[in-house]
Design an enzyme around this catalytic site. Structure first.
Site, short mmCIF file in Angstrom:
data_model
loop_
_atom_site.label_atom_id
_atom_site.label_comp_id
_atom_site.label_asym_id
_atom_site.label_seq_id
_atom_site.Cartn_x
_atom_site.Cartn_y
_atom_site.Cartn_z
N LYS A 1 -1.04 -1.12 -4.49
CA LYS A 1 -2.24 -0.34 -4.16
C LYS A 1 -1.79 1.08 -3.89
O LYS A 1 -0.82 1.29 -3.16
CB LYS A 1 -2.92 -0.97 -2.95
CG LYS A 1 -3.71 -0.04 -2.03
CD LYS A 1 -4.43 -0.83 -0.94
CE LYS A 1 -4.57 -0.03 0.35
NZ LYS A 1 -5.21 -0.80 1.43
N LYS B 1 -3.02 5.03 -2.61
CA LYS B 1 -4.07 5.80 -1.94
C LYS B 1 -4.52 6.89 -2.90
O LYS B 1 -3.70 7.50 -3.60
CB LYS B 1 -3.51 6.44 -0.67
CG LYS B 1 -3.14 5.41 0.39
CD LYS B 1 -4.38 4.76 0.99
CE LYS B 1 -4.02 3.86 2.16
NZ LYS B 1 -5.22 3.28 2.79
N ASP C 1 -7.19 2.79 -3.03
CA ASP C 1 -7.90 2.86 -1.75
C ASP C 1 -8.22 4.32 -1.47
O ASP C 1 -7.31 5.15 -1.35
CB ASP C 1 -7.02 2.28 -0.63
CG ASP C 1 -7.74 2.19 0.72
OD1 ASP C 1 -8.91 2.63 0.81
OD2 ASP C 1 -7.12 1.68 1.67
N GLY D 1 -3.72 -4.02 6.33
CA GLY D 1 -2.69 -3.68 7.30
C GLY D 1 -2.98 -2.33 7.91
O GLY D 1 -3.77 -1.54 7.37
N LYS E 1 -9.35 -6.89 8.40
CA LYS E 1 -8.31 -6.45 9.34
C LYS E 1 -8.73 -6.97 10.71
O LYS E 1 -9.83 -6.63 11.17
CB LYS E 1 -8.22 -4.93 9.40
CG LYS E 1 -7.67 -4.27 8.14
CD LYS E 1 -7.66 -2.76 8.25
CE LYS E 1 -7.07 -2.14 7.00
NZ LYS E 1 -7.37 -0.69 6.91
N ASP F 1 -13.58 -1.92 3.29
CA ASP F 1 -12.65 -1.99 4.42
C ASP F 1 -13.42 -1.43 5.63
O ASP F 1 -14.09 -2.18 6.37
CB ASP F 1 -11.39 -1.18 4.07
CG ASP F 1 -10.38 -1.02 5.22
OD1 ASP F 1 -10.69 -1.40 6.36
OD2 ASP F 1 -9.28 -0.46 4.99
N SER G 1 0.87 -1.16 0.00
CA SER G 1 0.00 0.00 0.00
C SER G 1 0.92 1.22 0.00
O SER G 1 1.72 1.38 0.92
CB SER G 1 -0.86 -0.03 1.26
OG SER G 1 -1.59 1.16 1.40
N GLU H 1 -11.05 0.41 -3.24
CA GLU H 1 -11.33 0.12 -1.83
C GLU H 1 -12.00 1.33 -1.17
O GLU H 1 -11.53 2.46 -1.32
CB GLU H 1 -9.99 -0.21 -1.16
CG GLU H 1 -10.08 -0.70 0.26
CD GLU H 1 -8.69 -1.06 0.82
OE1 GLU H 1 -7.74 -1.29 0.02
OE2 GLU H 1 -8.53 -1.09 2.05
O1 OSB Z 1 -7.11 1.80 4.68
O2 OSB Z 1 -5.86 0.12 4.46
C1 OSB Z 1 -6.07 1.24 4.95
C2 OSB Z 1 -2.98 2.38 6.89
C3 OSB Z 1 -3.57 3.06 7.93
C4 OSB Z 1 -4.94 3.17 7.96
C5 OSB Z 1 -5.72 2.60 6.97
C6 OSB Z 1 -5.14 1.90 5.93
C7 OSB Z 1 -3.73 1.81 5.88
C8 OSB Z 1 -3.01 1.16 4.81
C9 OSB Z 1 -1.63 0.68 5.14
O3 OSB Z 1 -3.41 1.08 3.67
C10 OSB Z 1 -1.44 -0.77 4.96
C11 OSB Z 1 -0.11 -1.19 5.53
O4 OSB Z 1 -0.06 -1.54 6.72
O5 OSB Z 1 0.87 -1.15 4.79
MG MG Z 2 -8.23 0.56 3.33
#
Ligand code: OSB
Ligand code: MG
Length: 371
Positions: free
Chosen positions: A161, A163, A188, A290, A262, A238, A135, A213
């Site tokens: 992925k 953001k 995401d 994560g 999660k 999510d 991510s 996402e």
């Molecule tokens: O939405 O998946 C998410 C990190 C913090 C809060 C929300 C998210 C995330 C990530 C990081 O996408 C995933 C990772 O741990 O690498």
């Molecule tokens: Mg997410």
């Protein structure tokens, strides 16, 4: 199992690189670790609540007193037979899933150490290797993002992925696809859009994405079904999925075609396994999300990812992407083919480095029965 004590620790760990989502940027993590002592062994759990109430209403300062005043006393009052019993014990407390998950997972962790079994086997896992994705947060410039993607592809990761948010979406996707037409790519949004933007969201269909996402509100499922009918790209939920009933409802009304699980968001391994099973019944794949975890949470995510229906690469990546020094030994390593090998070592297969935990601890509190 008799839980003799519960200890909370807040540790501070600077991230190797900042991480930015549609709700903000973090440079350093304040992580709440939970440990339980039971019949001579110690089990560890990680609370994934953030430093701010942005991803969810829970944050580190709600989790601490909730565990102290409500959840720990419920565990300390009488014996448990397994980590599986925690959810029922906690049922009277509404919400606070991240706090519950940290404690429940610490009990599972103690249980497998006591039974000298691999955690993944006790959870019912079957996979002997798991596929990893990354991510990648919002960057200062698209060029920096392309550079990061190049690094992660070279490291072997099987899914990228990124953001997204309004202003950092179609423009960057154009650049990514111009350079890599065929990589497995997803986005995401962390709830950065509304249903008024359906015409804009439909444009994501041009980029052959594995999924989008959480495009809409964190507490909304029905409107995702409306959106899913209007776009071709698969929606993955999510934030909206807090338990197995949510998952069943979302899949029944067509609000998503993929679920991100999660353990923290849903309150621990037992609810995560139920969501996994609901998705199996609907023939929908899941993957493990994560929350920028330390090695403690990372080890638990890896064990969960061995369940059969974790069919898509997770956000489960190497320790070194986050930390200069992780608090486990060995650190989480991803092979050059983007997989993590699953061994037969009892527990998670990763030992907590208590020396480092002590070094990073800024506060600590222990609770015992009757105190
Ligand atoms: O939405 O998946 C998410 C990190 C913090 C809060 C929300 C998210 C995330 C990530 C990081 O996408 C995933 C990772 O741990 O690498
Ligand atoms: Mg997410």
């Amino acid at each position: 199992m008799k839980i003799e004590s519960v200890t909370l620790r807040e540790i501070h760990m600077p991230l190797v690189q900042f991480f930015e989502t549609s709700f903000g940027r973090v440079y350093s993590r304040r992580i709440l670790l939970v440990s339980v002592e039971a019949d001579g062994v110690r089990g560890w759990g990680e609370c994934v609540a953030g430093e701010d109430p942005y991803y969810s209403a829970e944050w580190i300062e709600t989790a601490w007193p909730t565990i102290k005043h409500y959840l720990a006393p419920l565990l300390l009052q009488s014996e448990l037979s397994s980590g599986r019993d925690c959810a029922a014990r906690f049922a009277r407390v509404r919400g606070h899933r991240m706090a519950k998950g940290a404690l429940e997972n610490a009990v599972w962790d103690a249980e497998v150490r006591q039974k000298q079994q691999p955690l993944w086997k006790l959870l019912g896992g079957t996979r002997r290797e798991i596929a990893c994705g990354v991510s990648i947060g919002i960057q200062d410039t698209p060029e920096e993002l392309l550079q990061k993607i190049e690094t992660e592809l070279a490291a072997g990761y099987r899914r990228i992925k990124i953001k997204v948010k309004p202003g950092w979406d179609l423009n960057v996707l154009e650049k990514i696809r111009a350079r890599w037409a065929d990589i497995v790519l997803s986005v995401d949004a962390n709830s950065a859009y509304t249903l008024d933007q359906v015409e804009h969201l439909r444009k994501f269909d041009a980029f052959n994405l594995l999924m989008i996402e959480q495009p809409l509100w964190n507490d909304e499922i029905y409107l995702h079904a409306r959106l899913q009918k209007a776009i071709r790209t698969a929606i993955c939920l999510d934030e909206s999925i807090l338990n197995a009933r949510d998952a069943d409802f979302a899949l029944e009304i067509g609000a998503c075609r993929i679920i991100n699980i999660k353990v923290g968001r849903v309150g621990g391994f037992s609810e995560a396994m139920k969501i996994h099973d609901v998705a199996v019944r609907h023939n929908v794949p899941v993957w493990c999300g994560g929350m920028l975890e330390s090695g403690v949470g990372r080890g638990h995510n890896i064990a969960l990812s061995t369940l059969e229906n974790f069919r898509l690469p997770g956000d489960v990546s190497a320790s070194k992407r986050y930390w200069k020094e992780d608090i486990i030994e060995p650190e989480v390593e991803v092979r050059a083919d983007g997989m993590i090998a699953i061994g037969d070592t009892p527990g998670t297969g990763y030992q907590v480095r208590e020396d480092l935990v002590r070094k990073f601890t800024v506060r600590e509190e222990t609770f015992r029965a009757g105190k």
